[in-house]
Design an enzyme around this catalytic site. Sequence first.
Site, mmCIF file in Angstrom:
data_model
loop_
_atom_site.group_PDB
_atom_site.id
_atom_site.type_symbol
_atom_site.label_atom_id
_atom_site.label_comp_id
_atom_site.label_asym_id
_atom_site.label_seq_id
_atom_site.Cartn_x
_atom_site.Cartn_y
_atom_site.Cartn_z
ATOM 1 N N ASN A 7 -22.261 -21.585 -25.029
ATOM 2 C CA ASN A 7 -21.738 -20.439 -25.786
ATOM 3 C C ASN A 7 -20.329 -20.831 -26.232
ATOM 4 O O ASN A 7 -19.376 -20.750 -25.451
ATOM 5 C CB ASN A 7 -21.723 -19.204 -24.877
ATOM 6 N N ARG A 91 -25.912 -20.263 -28.140
ATOM 7 C CA ARG A 91 -25.803 -18.885 -28.597
ATOM 8 C C ARG A 91 -25.169 -18.917 -29.987
ATOM 9 O O ARG A 91 -24.129 -19.537 -30.185
ATOM 10 C CB ARG A 91 -24.901 -18.093 -27.656
ATOM 11 N N HIS A 180 -26.117 -8.204 -29.549
ATOM 12 C CA HIS A 180 -26.613 -8.215 -28.154
ATOM 13 C C HIS A 180 -28.135 -8.365 -28.111
ATOM 14 O O HIS A 180 -28.775 -7.973 -27.145
ATOM 15 C CB HIS A 180 -26.272 -6.909 -27.395
ATOM 16 N N ARG A 241 -13.206 -0.912 -28.988
ATOM 17 C CA ARG A 241 -13.695 -0.680 -30.355
ATOM 18 C C ARG A 241 -14.062 0.788 -30.548
ATOM 19 O O ARG A 241 -14.610 1.412 -29.633
ATOM 20 C CB ARG A 241 -14.932 -1.541 -30.626
ATOM 21 N N GLU A 384 -28.363 -13.380 -20.403
ATOM 22 C CA GLU A 384 -28.499 -13.943 -21.745
ATOM 23 C C GLU A 384 -28.691 -15.463 -21.694
ATOM 24 O O GLU A 384 -29.439 -16.027 -22.483
ATOM 25 C CB GLU A 384 -27.277 -13.567 -22.593
#
Length: 397
Positions: A7, A91, A180, A241, A384
């Site tokens: 990643n 990723r 996601h 956010r 993940e």
Amino acid sequence: MKILVINAGSSSLKYQLIDMDTKAVLAKGLCERITLEGSKLNHTPAGGEKVVIESPMPSHAEAIKLVIDALVDKNHGVIESMSEIGAVGHRVVHGGESFSESVVITDEVKKAIEGCIELAPLHNPANLIGIEACEKVMPGVPQVGVFDTAFHQTMPEEAYLYGIPYEYYEKYKIRRYGFHGTSHNYVSGKAAELLGKDIKDVNIITCHLGNGSSVAAVKGGKVIDTTMGLTPLAGILMGTRSGDIDPAIVTFLMEKENLGINEINAVLNKKSGVLGVSGVSSDFRDLSQAAEEGNKRADAALKMFSYGIKKYIGSYAAAMGGVDAIVFTAGVGENDCATRADIVDGLEFLGVKIDADKNSLRGQAIDVSAEGATVRTLVIPTDEEMMIAIETERLTK
Ligand code: AMP
């Protein structure tokens, strides 16, 4: 088969080496401050102590070289030689409309990832650099791209189009993509397993609640709607956010506070969310403590978070014509029992009912539903990296 999962960020690179025969994580780690002064590699072999290796990393290729050196090292390594790595899974944040599935990386694929840079200017360039660094250091080893957006590509038009002139969709590909996806894919699959049903026969609402948060409606294994949009700024309230707001607030604030594009972006991405509302923290542990001590804004931020998710659960149940299970995952979803309880409080009319004792457990896959619940409430730790490794093995074995 052993798979290296990568990643890559602009100045960091996370990795895990996974043995797919046993599903064991053999080692994991993080390269920090790549291209900057003071770069270091934190490497942790399974069952061993963390090792910190300080070494210059002028580019991602040096970082990958250091990772390989650490993996084959006599003292803290976990494999004999690099040739044991059968494939690398990367990723990749944005696959635009080009990728509805993971793919083996080719020159054409790299061009398409490059074509999505406009949609993810912070992430895609770094992901590409990570891919090219691995190609350089491990020539001939197959590389696979697993996209955050891919799982959401099954959304129908009515869910992904925005109510703006259609030409902007055609010209700039402005639409809902969702993020996601690797996590929503993994936990919805695990949920079907836990329910003992074929994923094709169940409607699942997956709530990935972490620093960034999103909810997805997964009908028969396919996403039909999700809360994040063109970018990961949309949807529910997050750590820093804003999630969905009236779009007119953007120009109003720019005018009143004399803000430029970068400044308003920073307000909405970094200074908003539960941090902005509470003025305390983006971390839910700090917020709960502050709320308990009587901080009204921390309390309001927590309530807004839960209320927003509750509304999406209701609307996704309607969109799917019913729901069989609600899944909680990621940092907040897996660990914050009080927030889980708040979110489902009032959803008894849907058939959702949780058991307070079961819900007090954290960090394990568990059905927390109470007796008599017709909709199951599940907590499933996301993974993940494992999902990326599974996809990589599927495409390269
Ligand atoms: P993630 O982005 O999935 O790593 O989630 C990170 C967030 O999870 C942190 O910012 C915390 O707000 C939250 N978190 C982690 N552990 C706990 C906990 N025990 N209780 C409440 N929130 C937690």
